[in-house]
Design a protein around this motif. Structure first.
Motif, mmCIF file in Angstrom:
data_model
loop_
_atom_site.group_PDB
_atom_site.id
_atom_site.type_symbol
_atom_site.label_atom_id
_atom_site.label_comp_id
_atom_site.label_asym_id
_atom_site.label_seq_id
_atom_site.Cartn_x
_atom_site.Cartn_y
_atom_site.Cartn_z
ATOM 1 N N ASP A 88 0.895 -1.297 -0.092
ATOM 2 C CA ASP A 88 0.084 0.193 -0.001
ATOM 3 C C ASP A 88 0.835 1.295 0.033
ATOM 4 N N VAL A 121 2.364 1.882 -3.568
ATOM 5 C CA VAL A 121 1.416 2.283 -4.396
ATOM 6 C C VAL A 121 1.447 3.808 -4.164
ATOM 7 N N VAL A 122 1.150 4.306 -2.708
ATOM 8 C CA VAL A 122 1.220 5.811 -2.651
ATOM 9 C C VAL A 122 2.450 6.447 -3.361
ATOM 10 N N LYS A 123 3.663 5.685 -2.951
ATOM 11 C CA LYS A 123 4.935 6.386 -3.497
ATOM 12 C C LYS A 123 4.789 6.548 -4.856
ATOM 13 N N LYS A 124 4.218 5.563 -5.687
ATOM 14 C CA LYS A 124 4.323 5.477 -6.965
ATOM 15 C C LYS A 124 3.244 6.452 -7.518
ATOM 16 N N GLU A 125 2.156 6.583 -7.009
ATOM 17 C CA GLU A 125 1.311 7.637 -7.178
ATOM 18 C C GLU A 125 1.858 9.105 -7.012
ATOM 19 N N ASN A 126 2.781 9.294 -6.227
ATOM 20 C CA ASN A 126 3.363 10.759 -5.632
ATOM 21 C C ASN A 126 4.665 10.712 -6.769
ATOM 22 N N ARG A 182 10.068 3.381 -5.319
ATOM 23 C CA ARG A 182 9.296 2.443 -4.605
ATOM 24 C C ARG A 182 10.521 1.543 -3.917
#
Length: 128
Positions: free
Chosen positions: A113, A116-121, A125
């Motif tokens: 999770d 995913v947040v890091k990738k979206e920002n 990763r």
């Protein structure tokens, strides 16, 4: 009740019911004049018990032994109780193992999770 009715009621195949009887997981089921199995309420209680115990993972061999002890009468009450206590202890150990596994899975899911947040920002990763 016929084997088809019992099969439907408990969600077990007729073959499974025959197997349970053949190996001694349930006491021998009486038959009607035509030779067809005629399950009584007592037979059904045994089936419910065995189904419950099997779904919890108790070994067939242990359950066969339990049924054999029951059929021997009241002089086996202590042995039956001891058998059930031991199985309960083993189930508790399995539950503890499963709890640890669930905690580990929760941890791994949380890591993903966060990834995913890091990738979206747009951040790099990292995985555990």
């Amino acid at each position: 009740m016929t084997i088809a009715e019992v099969s439907k009621k408990y969600g077990l195949s007729a073959d499974t019911l025959r197997y349970y009887e053949r190996v001694g997981l349930i006491p021998e089921v009486k038959r009607n004049k035509s030779g067809i199995r005629d399950y009584t309420e007592e037979d059904c209680r045994w089936i419910e018990f065995i189904k419950c115990m099997r779904s919890a993972g108790l070994p067939i061999e242990t359950l066969i032994e339990y049924v054999r002890l029951v059929q021997q009468g009241d002089e086996t009450i202590d042995a039956r109780k001891e058998l059930l206590i031991e199985q309960r202890k083993q189930l508790i150990e399995k539950m503890e193992d499963m709890k640890k596994t669930i905690e580990r899975l929760d941890y791994k899911i949380e890591i993903y999770d966060q990834a995913v947040v890091k990738k979206e920002n747009g951040l790099k990763r990292t995985y555990d």
